[in-house]
Structures are given as structure tokens and as C-alpha cells.
Enzyme design. Structure first.
Site: not given
Length: 166
Positions: A53-54, A79, A82-83, A133
Site C-alpha cells: 500500500s502507498r 488497478e 496502475e499499481e 509501491r
């Protein structure tokens, strides 16, 4: 698990659910997110991808809020891109739901996350949240230990991609 017809079937997993604490003023504010359980095979061994998690650096699956004109599975795939820089085939089958609490500024909002399996075809070296991340491929067993949400751990442990329809 094999059923009477000889076909493989998924079994139901009983998980002790976590209680959601809702102040009276927030009872109508339960949020829904969509997550991707990214997986691949390496040397015939199943691996799943976790990201941090950021804010806290905890290990989680890529997840995010609903997107306008996107299906839940499409949102989960976006997501994951992107993550974690993942590209692959998302299945429009929810394999589980887990509950969590989001800290949005001064507000703590309860949310549920519907998880969709994503068979990873490509892992990009550049993606939108690369500097925010970490990502790591691990076995289901190790991933279930690394995540701190017991409901998500059960989803990961019980995941069997070979039982998904092609």
C-alpha cells in the site's frame, strides 16, 4: 475437489468475518472497491502478485474504486496495471469479498473489496505507480501470511485457477 460427475468443483470456504464498526452518521457510507488477484505459473508452480500500500507499506492486492463506464472486473484489471504494471486476462468472476477500513483524511470509511482473478501475461517495467509501491511474486501460502487481512488470506489460500472456466 472432484464432484460426482468427475468434474472439478470449488468448495465453499467458511471464514470468520470481521465486524464493521459504523458510527450512526456513517451507516450509509459503506464503499465498494474492486481488486485483482494477479497470478502466473513458474515451473508449474502457482504464484500470486502482492503490492505494498502507498501509505503503510502493508502487502495487499491491487484494488481501487469503481470507474465510470467500467465493469468491476475491468476496474480491477486497470488497478493491476496502475499499481503493479500487470497486463493479462481478467475473469469476470468474483472469487471472494473482503472487508476493510479506508482512512480518507480525517474520516474512516468501511469498504468491501470484490476480488477478480487476473492471469498475468506481461509484467511491465514502467507503470503509473512504479515509484510508490513494491511488488512481489510469492506462493499462495506465503501470500496468505504476508497480507494482514484474514478474509483476503482465505481468498488467496483457496484460489484455484484451474477451476475457472476457460
Amino acid at each position: 475437489m472432484t464432484g460426482k460427475t468427475g468434474k472439478k468443483t470449488m468448495s465453499l470456504i467458511r471464514v470468520k468475518q470481521r465486524r464493521i464498526r459504523l458510527p450512526a452518521s456513517q451507516k450509509r457510507e459503506l464503499r465498494t472497491q474492486f481488486g485483482a488477484l494477479c497470478y502466473r505459473y513458474r515451473k508449474d508452480k502457482l504464484q500470486v502478485l502482492l503490492v505494498t500500500s502507498r501509505t503503510s507499506g502493508r502487502w495487499i492486492v491491487p484494488k481501487g474504486w469503481p470507474m465510470h463506464k467500467a465493469t468491476p472486473a475491468d476496474t480491477a484489471a486497470r488497478e493491476a496495471y496502475e499499481e503493479a504494471g500487470v497486463e493479462g486476462k481478467i475473469q469476470p468472476i468474483c472469487i471472494g469479498i473482503f472487508s476493510r477500513t479506508d482512512d480518507l483524511g480525517r474520516k474512516r470509511l468501511p469498504s468491501i473489496v470484490a476480488v477478480f482473478p487476473l492471469h498475468t501475461k506481461k509484467l511491465l517495467s514502467e507503470y503509473p505507480e512504479i515509484g510508490q509501491r513494491k511488488r512481489k511474486w510469492v506462493s499462495r501460502k506465503k501470500a496468505a501470511v504476508m497480507v494482514d487481512n484474514p478474509e483476503l488470506a482465505q481468498i488467496i489460500k483457496g484460489f484455484e485457477p484451474k477451476l475457472l472456466s476457460k
